[in-house]
Design a protein around this motif. Structure first.
Motif, PDB file in Angstrom:
ATOM      1  N   ARG A   1      -4.649  16.905  10.628  1.00  0.00           N
ATOM      2  CA  ARG A   1      -4.990  15.549  10.208  1.00  0.00           C
ATOM      3  C   ARG A   1      -4.968  14.536  11.353  1.00  0.00           C
ATOM      4  NH1 ARG A   1      -7.672  14.975   5.644  1.00  0.00           N
ATOM      5  NH2 ARG A   1      -6.089  16.046   4.430  1.00  0.00           N
ATOM      6  N   ALA A   2      -3.982  14.646  12.226  1.00  0.00           N
ATOM      7  CA  ALA A   2      -3.879  13.685  13.318  1.00  0.00           C
ATOM      8  C   ALA A   2      -5.132  13.720  14.188  1.00  0.00           C
ATOM      9  CB  ALA A   2      -2.639  13.971  14.150  1.00  0.00           C
ATOM     10  N   VAL A   3      -5.632  14.934  14.418  1.00  0.00           N
ATOM     11  CA  VAL A   3      -6.857  15.089  15.206  1.00  0.00           C
ATOM     12  C   VAL A   3      -8.022  14.404  14.492  1.00  0.00           C
ATOM     13  CG1 VAL A   3      -8.433  16.777  16.217  1.00  0.00           C
ATOM     14  CG2 VAL A   3      -5.989  17.293  16.058  1.00  0.00           C
ATOM     15  N   LYS A   4      -8.053  14.598  13.173  1.00  0.00           N
ATOM     16  CA  LYS A   4      -9.115  13.999  12.349  1.00  0.00           C
ATOM     17  C   LYS A   4      -9.078  12.462  12.436  1.00  0.00           C
ATOM     18  CE  LYS A   4     -12.372  14.571   9.218  1.00  0.00           C
ATOM     19  NZ  LYS A   4     -12.179  14.376   7.782  1.00  0.00           N
ATOM     20  N   ILE A   5      -7.860  11.922  12.412  1.00  0.00           N
ATOM     21  CA  ILE A   5      -7.728  10.459  12.488  1.00  0.00           C
ATOM     22  C   ILE A   5      -8.322   9.951  13.794  1.00  0.00           C
ATOM     23  CG2 ILE A   5      -6.100   8.532  12.637  1.00  0.00           C
ATOM     24  CD1 ILE A   5      -4.213  10.151  10.830  1.00  0.00           C
ATOM     25  N   VAL A   6      -7.973  10.613  14.886  1.00  0.00           N
ATOM     26  CA  VAL A   6      -8.475  10.164  16.186  1.00  0.00           C
ATOM     27  C   VAL A   6     -10.001  10.232  16.217  1.00  0.00           C
ATOM     28  CG1 VAL A   6      -8.445  10.619  18.666  1.00  0.00           C
ATOM     29  CG2 VAL A   6      -6.339  10.798  17.341  1.00  0.00           C
ATOM     30  N   GLU A   7     -10.557  11.307  15.633  1.00  0.00           N
ATOM     31  CA  GLU A   7     -12.023  11.409  15.550  1.00  0.00           C
ATOM     32  C   GLU A   7     -12.596  10.211  14.803  1.00  0.00           C
ATOM     33  OE1 GLU A   7     -13.220  15.049  13.595  1.00  0.00           O
ATOM     34  OE2 GLU A   7     -12.320  16.236  15.223  1.00  0.00           O
ATOM     35  N   GLU A   8     -11.982   9.892  13.670  1.00  0.00           N
ATOM     36  CA  GLU A   8     -12.478   8.775  12.870  1.00  0.00           C
ATOM     37  C   GLU A   8     -12.385   7.462  13.638  1.00  0.00           C
ATOM     38  OE1 GLU A   8     -10.698   8.555   8.979  1.00  0.00           O
ATOM     39  OE2 GLU A   8     -11.851  10.265   8.214  1.00  0.00           O
TER      40      GLU A   8
ATOM     41  N   LYS B   1     -12.678   7.059  16.613  1.00  0.00           N
ATOM     42  CA  LYS B   1     -13.739   7.036  17.623  1.00  0.00           C
ATOM     43  C   LYS B   1     -15.111   6.751  17.026  1.00  0.00           C
ATOM     44  CE  LYS B   1     -11.680   9.947  21.184  1.00  0.00           C
ATOM     45  NZ  LYS B   1     -11.527  11.353  21.578  1.00  0.00           N
ATOM     46  N   PHE B   2     -15.435   7.358  15.861  1.00  0.00           N
ATOM     47  CA  PHE B   2     -16.815   7.173  15.382  1.00  0.00           C
ATOM     48  C   PHE B   2     -17.010   6.043  14.381  1.00  0.00           C
ATOM     49  CE2 PHE B   2     -17.191   8.736  11.079  1.00  0.00           C
ATOM     50  CZ  PHE B   2     -16.339   9.815  10.924  1.00  0.00           C
ATOM     51  N   PHE B   3     -15.930   5.568  13.758  1.00  0.00           N
ATOM     52  CA  PHE B   3     -16.090   4.495  12.775  1.00  0.00           C
ATOM     53  C   PHE B   3     -16.804   3.254  13.331  1.00  0.00           C
ATOM     54  CE2 PHE B   3     -13.253   5.093   8.791  1.00  0.00           C
ATOM     55  CZ  PHE B   3     -13.657   6.395   8.677  1.00  0.00           C
ATOM     56  N   PRO B   4     -16.540   2.845  14.577  1.00  0.00           N
ATOM     57  CA  PRO B   4     -17.207   1.636  15.079  1.00  0.00           C
ATOM     58  C   PRO B   4     -18.738   1.737  15.111  1.00  0.00           C
ATOM     59  CG  PRO B   4     -15.323   2.160  16.433  1.00  0.00           C
ATOM     60  CD  PRO B   4     -15.525   3.326  15.520  1.00  0.00           C
ATOM     61  N   SER B   5     -19.300   2.941  14.934  1.00  0.00           N
ATOM     62  CA  SER B   5     -20.762   3.065  14.899  1.00  0.00           C
ATOM     63  C   SER B   5     -21.366   2.477  13.634  1.00  0.00           C
ATOM     64  CB  SER B   5     -21.176   4.535  14.974  1.00  0.00           C
ATOM     65  OG  SER B   5     -20.674   5.106  16.141  1.00  0.00           O
ATOM     66  N   TYR B   6     -20.540   2.148  12.673  1.00  0.00           N
ATOM     67  CA  TYR B   6     -21.034   1.479  11.471  1.00  0.00           C
ATOM     68  C   TYR B   6     -20.786  -0.021  11.617  1.00  0.00           C
ATOM     69  CZ  TYR B   6     -21.039   6.161   9.350  1.00  0.00           C
ATOM     70  OH  TYR B   6     -21.268   7.487   9.067  1.00  0.00           O
ATOM     71  N   ALA B   7     -21.809  -0.810  11.296  1.00  0.00           N
ATOM     72  CA  ALA B   7     -21.703  -2.256  11.528  1.00  0.00           C
ATOM     73  C   ALA B   7     -20.646  -2.907  10.637  1.00  0.00           C
ATOM     74  CB  ALA B   7     -23.057  -2.918  11.312  1.00  0.00           C
ATOM     75  N   HIS B   8     -20.740  -2.673   9.317  1.00  0.00           N
ATOM     76  CA  HIS B   8     -19.795  -3.305   8.391  1.00  0.00           C
ATOM     77  C   HIS B   8     -19.093  -2.253   7.554  1.00  0.00           C
ATOM     78  CE1 HIS B   8     -20.856  -7.487   9.163  1.00  0.00           C
ATOM     79  NE2 HIS B   8     -22.064  -7.017   9.392  1.00  0.00           N
ATOM     80  N   HIS B   9     -17.806  -2.500   7.308  1.00  0.00           N
ATOM     81  CA  HIS B   9     -16.981  -1.546   6.575  1.00  0.00           C
ATOM     82  C   HIS B   9     -16.438  -2.195   5.312  1.00  0.00           C
ATOM     83  CE1 HIS B   9     -16.572   1.206  10.115  1.00  0.00           C
ATOM     84  NE2 HIS B   9     -17.010   0.103  10.687  1.00  0.00           N
ATOM     85  N   VAL B  10     -16.569  -1.482   4.195  1.00  0.00           N
ATOM     86  CA  VAL B  10     -15.953  -1.974   2.969  1.00  0.00           C
ATOM     87  C   VAL B  10     -14.785  -1.063   2.638  1.00  0.00           C
ATOM     88  CG1 VAL B  10     -16.253  -2.525   0.539  1.00  0.00           C
ATOM     89  CG2 VAL B  10     -18.146  -2.868   2.129  1.00  0.00           C
ATOM     90  N   ALA B  11     -13.603  -1.667   2.505  1.00  0.00           N
ATOM     91  CA  ALA B  11     -12.415  -0.927   2.104  1.00  0.00           C
ATOM     92  C   ALA B  11     -12.234  -1.126   0.610  1.00  0.00           C
ATOM     93  CB  ALA B  11     -11.199  -1.449   2.855  1.00  0.00           C
ATOM     94  N   THR B  12     -11.861  -0.061  -0.109  1.00  0.00           N
ATOM     95  CA  THR B  12     -11.721  -0.189  -1.561  1.00  0.00           C
ATOM     96  C   THR B  12     -10.297  -0.554  -1.973  1.00  0.00           C
ATOM     97  OG1 THR B  12     -11.346   2.178  -1.743  1.00  0.00           O
ATOM     98  CG2 THR B  12     -13.592   1.420  -2.087  1.00  0.00           C
ATOM     99  N   SER B  13      -9.388  -0.676  -1.007  1.00  0.00           N
ATOM    100  CA  SER B  13      -8.044  -1.156  -1.334  1.00  0.00           C
ATOM    101  C   SER B  13      -7.576  -2.053  -0.195  1.00  0.00           C
ATOM    102  CB  SER B  13      -7.067   0.003  -1.519  1.00  0.00           C
ATOM    103  OG  SER B  13      -6.801   0.624  -0.282  1.00  0.00           O
ATOM    104  N   ASP B  14      -6.622  -2.924  -0.495  1.00  0.00           N
ATOM    105  CA  ASP B  14      -6.095  -3.820   0.534  1.00  0.00           C
ATOM    106  C   ASP B  14      -5.486  -3.017   1.675  1.00  0.00           C
ATOM    107  OD1 ASP B  14      -6.081  -6.744  -0.724  1.00  0.00           O
ATOM    108  OD2 ASP B  14      -5.613  -5.325  -2.305  1.00  0.00           O
TER     109      ASP B  14
END
Ligand SMILES: *[C@@H]1O[C@H](CO)[C@@H](O)[C@H](O)[C@H]1NC(C)=O
Ligand SMILES: *[C@@H]1O[C@H](CO)[C@@H](O)[C@H](O)[C@H]1NC(C)=O
Ligand SMILES: *[C@@H]1O[C@H](CO)[C@@H](O)[C@H](O)[C@H]1NC(C)=O
Length: 612
Positions: free
Chosen positions: A337-344, A346-359
């Motif tokens: 999982r820790a490896v997966k988090i680091v991957e995320e 790294k690539f999440f900023p490629s999306y312009a806007h992010h909607v979180a479904t919880s606070d």
């Protein structure tokens, strides 16, 4: 003898007395007012004008401050009054001595030590001023208790404290709380959008999981509002695809890849074709990684909704590992999982806007994933408020049909897939132990279980206290919620935001769930709406006994608060309105999008904000 000296003395003495009288009078007034203020109980939620269940409600510390400031203010005024009274007495005594020895005058005059008099008046004035300062601080606390804390963007309290700041528009993109707290005009949309949606799978029935449920509820609502929806999704050749009677809803189907994902090259081609016919897309929405980050790069009018990110899932892994029996092999997800988090990250900023479904996941996206705050927006899930609503008669009917006697004082309800992930092993064990150790509990409790899965059959081993109803369609599920006293969700999954809790709350039922951050941060934010427990058998048993001891009356009260809170935050209408506004704001409409990104808080009765 100079005549002017005694005259001056006459005037100053009477002025001193008048001033002291004034101080004493005004102080008594304030002292009395402050005393009344102290008699008022600030922690009583009935005194708050805002919904005390929101996170904005002032904490107990504010109430404590309020009382302290009142006490300080009270003592300051009292001190000031005492000094003033003392001085007056001193002047009177001096005056009396003069009256005894000298001739009686029409205007009283006295000889007092002027230095002492000055110091005394100064002390008295300082006491009054300090009293006023403390009174003001107390008033600010009072406003916070009445209208919500200043630190949480409550526009109504800001407007009350600083009248000049009233009605300043706020920038929605950097709004720190869930957009569900805001109110958006319901109709009609100021502009019809052409929207592209990428979702791995479109649900055929309503029993779909979180991501698919969200895709269905949200986009059908947007289509109903008149927007043109193009849905890029997969279908397997042998399953029938649902049909909808809407001419502005288009499906572009493709075969899934071997792993069940969207074939990116294929859907991108489909998308380009649609983008170049008639008019280009105003906005693009992807449910999770429906559209991969390699394609989303450079698209400024794109939003991604996350239904569970790796950082949240690590809590799930920890729970699963702790509940693992010695026979089961160690799950190797935890180390991966820790490896997966680091991957995320790294690539999440490629999306312009992010909607979180919880606070909570909004906070993680900003803090751990380091996405700039103006690109992270919290929009909590919503469920159809037309379907899930209180209906006492239907609930009674349902119970009667199942043969549940009125002597059963507590009906617990569970719904969803009956699998290990949803916490059914610990629920099974907790109930089993409780039925064995407490016959009164066993005699008064009934558990209704809706849904199917391997644990359905196992629950039958617990005897007549459990009724396994099998899978229910949406209308039946709405009735099911009305038949129970409390909804229990022992889920072991920390990621995403569970829909069943929201459905139960809209049906005016209190809820009980595992203490994971998305739930405690956005749904069961306190004992007003329900109960939480740690995912251990001991903690679950304790919570269940607590519910049972509280009884139906308490549960009904909590249910009412739950209903109010969910109407405010968790309706499909609210969710769709928030997404519509976000889409208008990030769309390629250069001239107007800035206006859509501004939110005009309104004052007083008119809570309907208007576009600038
Ligand atoms: C249809 O789908 C099911 C799974 O839903 C699969 O097992 C089956 O092989 C598929 N094909 C046919 C022709 O039914
Ligand atoms: C869609 O079409 C518009 C107008 O031709 C163009 O500016 C835009 O880049 C296209 N979008 C994508 C993702 O290709
Ligand atoms: C069952 O539990 C209740 C509440 O915890 C307790 O008052 C009662 O004595 C228990 N009864 C038995 C038979 O253990």
């Amino acid at each position: 003898m100079n005549n002017s000296v005694p005259r001056q003395k006459i005037t100053t003495t009477s002025i001193h007395i008048m001033a002291l009288d004034g101080i004493v009078n005004v102080n008594s007034l304030f002292t009395f007012a402050v005393f009344l203020g102290l008699a008022w109980n600030p922690t009583d939620p009935n005194y708050s004008l805002i919904d005390t269940t929101t996170t904005c409600a002032a904490s107990l510390a504010v109430a404590e401050d309020l009382v302290s400031f009142h006490v300080y203010s009270f003592s300051s005024f009292l001190f000031s009054s005492l000094v003033a009274s003392g001085l007056k007495q001193a002047i009177r005594t001096a005056k009396q001595q003069i009256g005894d020895t000298a001739e009686v005058r029409s205007v009283p005059s006295a000889h007092v030590n002027t230095k002492l008099l000055r110091v005394g008046i100064l002390a008295s004035a300082a006491g009054s001023a300090l009293g006023c300062v403390f009174l003001m601080l107390a008033l600010i606390d009072l406003v916070q208790i009445k209208l919500g804390t200043l630190s949480c963007w409550s526009w109504y309290s800001l407007a009350a404290v600083c009248p000049l700041e009233k009605n300043q528009p706020i920038n929605l993109l950097s709004y720190p709380s869930a957009w569900n707290h805001l109110s958006f005009p319901s109709k009609p949309p100021p502009k019809l959008l052409k929207i592209a949606l990428f979702v791995k799978k479109w649900p055929n029935r309503y029993q779909a999981g979180g991501l698919e449920r969200h895709a269905l509820t949200l986009h059908l609502a947007l289509a109903k509002r008149g927007h043109e929806l193009h849905i890029f999704t997969t279908t397997s050749s042998n399953s029938s695809f649902p049909r909808y009677p809407m001419s502005n809803l288009y499906f572009h189907l493709s075969k899934p890849t071997a792993a069940g994902y969207l074939d990116q090259a294929l859907v991108w081609k489909q998308f380009q074709t649609q983008n170049s016919t008639r008019k280009p897309f105003d906005v693009i929405h992807t449910e999770s990684v429906g559209l991969l980050h390699t394609r989303s790069r450079k698209l400024s009018n794109l939003a991604v909704t996350w239904h569970g990110i790796a950082y949240e899932a690590i809590h799930t892994d920890i729970i699963q590992e702790l509940l693992r029996t010695p026979e089961e092999a160690q799950a190797y997800a935890l180390t991966e999982r820790a490896v997966k988090i680091v991957e995320e990250v790294k690539f999440f900023p490629s999306y312009a806007h992010h909607v979180a479904t919880s606070d909570h996941s909004g906070d993680v996206l900003k803090r751990i994933y380091m996405i700039p705050e103006e690109r992270v927006h919290v929009i909590l899930n919503g469920v159809d408020e037309e379907i899930f609503k209180p209906d006492v008669a239907k609930g009674k009917d349902f119970k009667q049909k199942l043969g549940i006697l009125e002597s059963r004082s507590l009906v617990l309800g569970m719904a969803g897939r009956l699998v290990k992930d949803k916490g059914h092993p610990i629920m099974f064990e907790a109930l089993k132990q409780m039925f064995l150790e407490n016959s009164t509990f066993q005699g008064s409790v009934i558990v209704l279980v809706a849904g199917d899965g391997p644990w359905g059959a196992r629950y039958k081993d617990l005897g007549t206290n459990l009724l396994v109803l099998g899978p229910l369609d949406q209308a039946q599920l709405a009735t099911f919620y009305n038949a129970i006293d409390i909804f229990v969700n022992p889920t072991l999954r920390a990621q995403g935001l569970d829909h069943t809790l929201l459905e139960a709350m809209l049906s005016s039922k209190p809820v009980m769930a595992t203490r994971v951050a998305s739930i405690t941060g956005s749904v069961i934010i306190g004992p007003q709406v329900g109960y939480t427990f740690s995912p251990t058998i001991a903690s679950l048993k304790k919570a269940l006994y607590g519910v049972w001891e509280d009884g139906r009356g308490v549960l009904q009260k909590k249910g009412q608060v739950a209903r109010e809170r969910s109407l405010e935050l968790f309706t499909a209408t609210k969710m769709a309105a928030a997404y519509e506004r976000l889409f208008l704001c990030i769309s390629n409409d250069r001239e107007n999008s800035n206006d859509y990104c501004r939110y005009q808080p309104s004052s007083g009765e008119n809570r309907d904000p208007h576009y600038m």
